[in-house]
Write a protein that holds these residues in place. Structure first.
Motif, PDB file in Angstrom:
ATOM      1  N   ASP A 126       0.846  -1.198   0.000  1.00 34.93           N
ATOM      2  CA  ASP A 126       0.000   0.000   0.000  1.00 34.93           C
ATOM      3  C   ASP A 126       0.881   1.248   0.000  1.00 34.93           C
ATOM      4  OD1 ASP A 126      -1.986   1.852   0.204  1.00 34.93           O
ATOM      5  OD2 ASP A 126      -2.844   1.091   2.077  1.00 34.93           O
ATOM      6  N   PRO A 127       1.482   1.601  -1.151  1.00 36.14           N
ATOM      7  CA  PRO A 127       2.380   2.759  -1.177  1.00 36.14           C
ATOM      8  C   PRO A 127       1.677   4.071  -0.843  1.00 36.14           C
ATOM      9  CG  PRO A 127       1.951   1.951  -3.402  1.00 36.14           C
ATOM     10  CD  PRO A 127       1.401   0.926  -2.466  1.00 36.14           C
ATOM     11  N   GLU A 128       0.384   4.165  -1.152  1.00 35.21           N
ATOM     12  CA  GLU A 128      -0.339   5.405  -0.832  1.00 35.21           C
ATOM     13  C   GLU A 128      -0.348   5.668   0.664  1.00 35.21           C
ATOM     14  OE1 GLU A 128      -1.463   2.936  -2.768  1.00 35.21           O
ATOM     15  OE2 GLU A 128      -2.748   3.679  -4.384  1.00 35.21           O
ATOM     16  N   SER A 129      -0.558   4.621   1.468  1.00 33.31           N
ATOM     17  CA  SER A 129      -0.606   4.835   2.913  1.00 33.31           C
ATOM     18  C   SER A 129       0.762   5.215   3.456  1.00 33.31           C
ATOM     19  CB  SER A 129      -1.126   3.581   3.621  1.00 33.31           C
ATOM     20  OG  SER A 129      -0.186   2.520   3.534  1.00 33.31           O
ATOM     21  N   VAL A 130       1.830   4.706   2.838  1.00 34.79           N
ATOM     22  CA  VAL A 130       3.174   5.080   3.272  1.00 34.79           C
ATOM     23  C   VAL A 130       3.445   6.544   2.956  1.00 34.79           C
ATOM     24  CG1 VAL A 130       5.630   4.655   2.904  1.00 34.79           C
ATOM     25  CG2 VAL A 130       4.052   2.736   3.128  1.00 34.79           C
ATOM     26  N   LEU A 131       3.058   6.978   1.763  1.00 36.19           N
ATOM     27  CA  LEU A 131       3.202   8.397   1.431  1.00 36.19           C
ATOM     28  C   LEU A 131       2.395   9.260   2.400  1.00 36.19           C
ATOM     29  CD1 LEU A 131       3.000   8.261  -2.465  1.00 36.19           C
ATOM     30  CD2 LEU A 131       4.982   8.938  -1.108  1.00 36.19           C
ATOM     31  N   ALA A 132       1.214   8.790   2.761  1.00 40.22           N
ATOM     32  CA  ALA A 132       0.379   9.549   3.696  1.00 40.22           C
ATOM     33  C   ALA A 132       1.016   9.643   5.076  1.00 40.22           C
ATOM     34  CB  ALA A 132      -1.005   8.900   3.802  1.00 40.22           C
ATOM     35  N   ARG A 133       1.919   8.730   5.407  1.00 38.99           N
ATOM     36  CA  ARG A 133       2.650   8.802   6.675  1.00 38.99           C
ATOM     37  C   ARG A 133       3.871   9.692   6.557  1.00 38.99           C
ATOM     38  NH1 ARG A 133       4.919   4.139   8.809  1.00 38.99           N
ATOM     39  NH2 ARG A 133       4.445   4.850  10.915  1.00 38.99           N
ATOM     40  N   LEU A 134       4.528   9.651   5.396  1.00 41.49           N
ATOM     41  CA  LEU A 134       5.761  10.409   5.226  1.00 41.49           C
ATOM     42  C   LEU A 134       5.512  11.902   5.069  1.00 41.49           C
ATOM     43  CD1 LEU A 134       7.701   8.089   2.735  1.00 41.49           C
ATOM     44  CD2 LEU A 134       8.272   8.501   5.137  1.00 41.49           C
ATOM     45  N   ILE A 135       4.563  12.260   4.237  1.00 46.67           N
ATOM     46  CA  ILE A 135       4.411  13.658   3.828  1.00 46.67           C
ATOM     47  C   ILE A 135       4.074  14.592   4.993  1.00 46.67           C
ATOM     48  CG2 ILE A 135       2.943  15.191   2.432  1.00 46.67           C
ATOM     49  CD1 ILE A 135       3.094  12.998   0.231  1.00 46.67           C
ATOM     50  N   PRO A 136       3.238  14.201   5.962  1.00 47.88           N
ATOM     51  CA  PRO A 136       2.987  15.120   7.083  1.00 47.88           C
ATOM     52  C   PRO A 136       4.225  15.438   7.917  1.00 47.88           C
ATOM     53  CG  PRO A 136       1.233  13.487   6.943  1.00 47.88           C
ATOM     54  CD  PRO A 136       2.318  13.048   5.996  1.00 47.88           C
ATOM     55  N   SER A 137       5.280  14.631   7.777  1.00 47.41           N
ATOM     56  CA  SER A 137       6.498  14.920   8.549  1.00 47.41           C
ATOM     57  C   SER A 137       7.424  15.899   7.843  1.00 47.41           C
ATOM     58  CB  SER A 137       7.255  13.613   8.849  1.00 47.41           C
ATOM     59  OG  SER A 137       7.814  13.066   7.673  1.00 47.41           O
ATOM     60  N   LEU A 138       7.031  16.362   6.649  1.00 45.12           N
ATOM     61  CA  LEU A 138       7.830  17.353   5.936  1.00 45.12           C
ATOM     62  C   LEU A 138       7.655  18.738   6.557  1.00 45.12           C
ATOM     63  CD1 LEU A 138       7.150  16.340   2.226  1.00 45.12           C
ATOM     64  CD2 LEU A 138       9.376  16.262   3.361  1.00 45.12           C
ATOM     65  N   ALA A 139       8.712  19.513   6.517  1.00 37.97           N
ATOM     66  CA  ALA A 139       8.637  20.918   6.906  1.00 37.97           C
ATOM     67  C   ALA A 139       7.810  21.685   5.877  1.00 37.97           C
ATOM     68  CB  ALA A 139      10.049  21.504   6.978  1.00 37.97           C
ATOM     69  N   PRO A 140       7.315  22.882   6.210  1.00 45.10           N
ATOM     70  CA  PRO A 140       6.696  23.722   5.175  1.00 45.10           C
ATOM     71  C   PRO A 140       7.648  23.909   4.006  1.00 45.10           C
ATOM     72  CG  PRO A 140       6.282  24.624   7.355  1.00 45.10           C
ATOM     73  CD  PRO A 140       7.261  23.492   7.544  1.00 45.10           C
ATOM     74  N   HIS A 141       7.134  23.682   2.819  1.00 48.35           N
ATOM     75  CA  HIS A 141       7.910  23.690   1.581  1.00 48.35           C
ATOM     76  C   HIS A 141       8.976  22.590   1.562  1.00 48.35           C
ATOM     77  CE1 HIS A 141       9.617  25.382  -2.151  1.00 48.35           C
ATOM     78  NE2 HIS A 141       8.427  25.939  -2.261  1.00 48.35           N
ATOM     79  N   GLY A 142       8.774  21.561   2.388  1.00 46.92           N
ATOM     80  CA  GLY A 142       9.676  20.412   2.351  1.00 46.92           C
ATOM     81  C   GLY A 142       9.484  19.612   1.072  1.00 46.92           C
ATOM     82  N   GLN A 143      10.556  18.961   0.663  1.00 40.69           N
ATOM     83  CA  GLN A 143      10.574  18.262  -0.626  1.00 40.69           C
ATOM     84  C   GLN A 143      10.448  16.745  -0.424  1.00 40.69           C
ATOM     85  OE1 GLN A 143      11.478  20.436  -3.399  1.00 40.69           O
ATOM     86  NE2 GLN A 143      11.489  22.078  -1.887  1.00 40.69           N
ATOM     87  N   LEU A 144       9.610  16.104  -1.243  1.00 35.39           N
ATOM     88  CA  LEU A 144       9.577  14.651  -1.294  1.00 35.39           C
ATOM     89  C   LEU A 144       9.990  14.216  -2.697  1.00 35.39           C
ATOM     90  CD1 LEU A 144       7.578  12.034   0.391  1.00 35.39           C
ATOM     91  CD2 LEU A 144       7.617  11.868  -2.091  1.00 35.39           C
ATOM     92  N   PHE A 145      10.980  13.339  -2.764  1.00 38.62           N
ATOM     93  CA  PHE A 145      11.548  12.865  -4.025  1.00 38.62           C
ATOM     94  C   PHE A 145      11.497  11.339  -3.985  1.00 38.62           C
ATOM     95  CE2 PHE A 145      15.945  12.432  -6.292  1.00 38.62           C
ATOM     96  CZ  PHE A 145      15.342  11.883  -7.412  1.00 38.62           C
ATOM     97  N   ALA A 146      10.657  10.758  -4.845  1.00 37.59           N
ATOM     98  CA  ALA A 146      10.459   9.310  -4.861  1.00 37.59           C
ATOM     99  C   ALA A 146      10.818   8.750  -6.229  1.00 37.59           C
ATOM    100  CB  ALA A 146       9.013   8.964  -4.520  1.00 37.59           C
ATOM    101  N   GLU A 147      11.435   7.580  -6.221  1.00 39.00           N
ATOM    102  CA  GLU A 147      11.784   6.884  -7.460  1.00 39.00           C
ATOM    103  C   GLU A 147      11.307   5.446  -7.348  1.00 39.00           C
ATOM    104  OE1 GLU A 147      15.899   8.181  -8.991  1.00 39.00           O
ATOM    105  OE2 GLU A 147      16.059   8.375  -6.814  1.00 39.00           O
ATOM    106  N   ALA A 148      10.727   4.937  -8.435  1.00 35.93           N
ATOM    107  CA  ALA A 148      10.188   3.585  -8.413  1.00 35.93           C
ATOM    108  C   ALA A 148      10.348   2.938  -9.775  1.00 35.93           C
ATOM    109  CB  ALA A 148       8.709   3.600  -8.009  1.00 35.93           C
ATOM    110  N   ILE A 149      10.606   1.640  -9.764  1.00 37.79           N
ATOM    111  CA  ILE A 149      10.700   0.877 -11.002  1.00 37.79           C
ATOM    112  C   ILE A 149       9.400   1.019 -11.798  1.00 37.79           C
ATOM    113  CG2 ILE A 149      10.845  -1.485 -11.926  1.00 37.79           C
ATOM    114  CD1 ILE A 149      13.489  -0.326 -10.954  1.00 37.79           C
ATOM    115  N   ASP A 150       9.547   1.095 -13.110  1.00 34.97           N
ATOM    116  CA  ASP A 150       8.392   1.210 -13.999  1.00 34.97           C
ATOM    117  C   ASP A 150       8.570   0.217 -15.146  1.00 34.97           C
ATOM    118  OD1 ASP A 150       6.300   1.866 -15.628  1.00 34.97           O
ATOM    119  OD2 ASP A 150       7.045   3.856 -16.169  1.00 34.97           O
ATOM    120  N   VAL A 151       7.984  -0.963 -14.985  1.00 32.02           N
ATOM    121  CA  VAL A 151       8.092  -1.970 -16.036  1.00 32.02           C
ATOM    122  C   VAL A 151       6.734  -2.199 -16.693  1.00 32.02           C
ATOM    123  CG1 VAL A 151      10.191  -3.124 -15.259  1.00 32.02           C
ATOM    124  CG2 VAL A 151       8.025  -3.790 -14.250  1.00 32.02           C
TER     125      VAL A 151
END
Length: 282
Positions: A126-151
């Motif tokens: 469930d990658p969406e739920s993980v993003l939902a946990r990570l993003i609130p921990s960002l500072a204002p204007h904090g950056q999230l940079f994700a990379e994932a295999i695309d086959v």
């Protein structure tokens, strides 16, 4: 997000039971293949001295070391992994290593200026739920940079066109298609690299960018494909996805004079709103 019609998940595609030397070499080849593109995007994001950076699924630690060099003595870099054995002796005093499962348990405390994750989200149910946990921990204007295999089929067709000859293209497509099927059986998301921008936008991030990369890799007995094939051979065999007793693929991947497309990877970036943005440390 779960789907009741999806096949019952099999064990994690890349569990932690591999021989240490084999797995470390595999992680290092991943760094050699994908670090240049990651570093190019990080350069554009311009991490500054004093930044707090969280590296999720840090592998063998190359990007964590880079972030530490950019954040400097006044910054903070935390490298997490559910299997941190290759991070224990990381050669940089500015990196704090934490054993952590990003799907469970509290996140390392902090208000992060940058969170980076490569080849992590696509392996989670469930990658969406993980993003939902990570993003609130960002500072204002904090950056999230994700990379994932695309086959995905479209991406594989594009990547195959970069192969220098038909043998390399055929071997790449056969292997990548088997990876797609194996990841699907494991409940993973082999096409996540294409959908990352949508996921980041759904979490409220702004200024979203996206790119797909199709690097080329050389063959060789300790190369990207030879090591990955050795790592996945039991799972391929168990599920009838590749006949790994047939030496045709392995002999191609072992050949140092062959050149193949690497597994394509999608990279997406976004930032939280600047409202209430804290003062950046310089």
């Amino acid at each position: 997000m779960t789907d009741p019609d999806r096949p019952q998940p099999a064990p994690y595609v890349l569990d932690s039971a591999a021989r240490a030397d084999l797995e470390f070499d595999r992680l290092r080849t991943i760094e050699q293949v994908y670090d240049p593109g990651t570093e190019e995007i990080l350069t554009r994001l311009n991490p500054a001295p004093g930044w707090s950076c969280l590296e999720v699924g840090a592998g063998a630690g190359s990007i964590a070391r880079l972030l530490a060099s950019l954040a400097g003595e006044t910054g903070r870099v935390v490298a997490t992994d559910s299997d941190p054995r290759f991070l224990r002796n990381i050669a940089h005093p500015g990196v704090e290593v934490i054993e952590h499962d990003v799907t469970a348990g509290p996140l390392p405390p902090g208000s992060w200026d940058l969170i980076h994750a490569r080849s992590v989200l696509e392996h989670l149910p469930d990658p969406e739920s993980v993003l939902a946990r990570l993003i609130p921990s960002l500072a204002p204007h904090g950056q999230l940079f994700a990379e994932a295999i695309d086959v995905s089929r479209e991406t594989l067709a594009i990547a195959a066109k970069h192969a220098p000859d038909r043998r390399a293209a055929t071997a790449f497509l056969e292997f990548a298609t088997a990876v797609h099927r194996l990841m699907t059986l494991a409940g993973a998301h082999p096409e996540l690299g294409s959908t990352l921008p949508v996921l980041l936008a759904a979490q409220g991030l702004e200024g979203i960018t996206h790119q797909r990369r199709h690097p080329l890799v050389s063959g060789g007995k300790r190369g990207f494909y030879a090591l990955t094939l050795a790592r996945l051979a039991p799972s391929f065999q168990d599920h009838g996805l590749l006949d790994t007793a047939d030496r045709r693929l392995s002999s191609l991947f072992d050949d140092p004079f062959m050149v193949f497309p690497a597994l394509p990877i999608g990279a997406a970036h976004g930032h939280t709103p600047a409202v209430g943005r804290r003062q950046r440390r310089t």
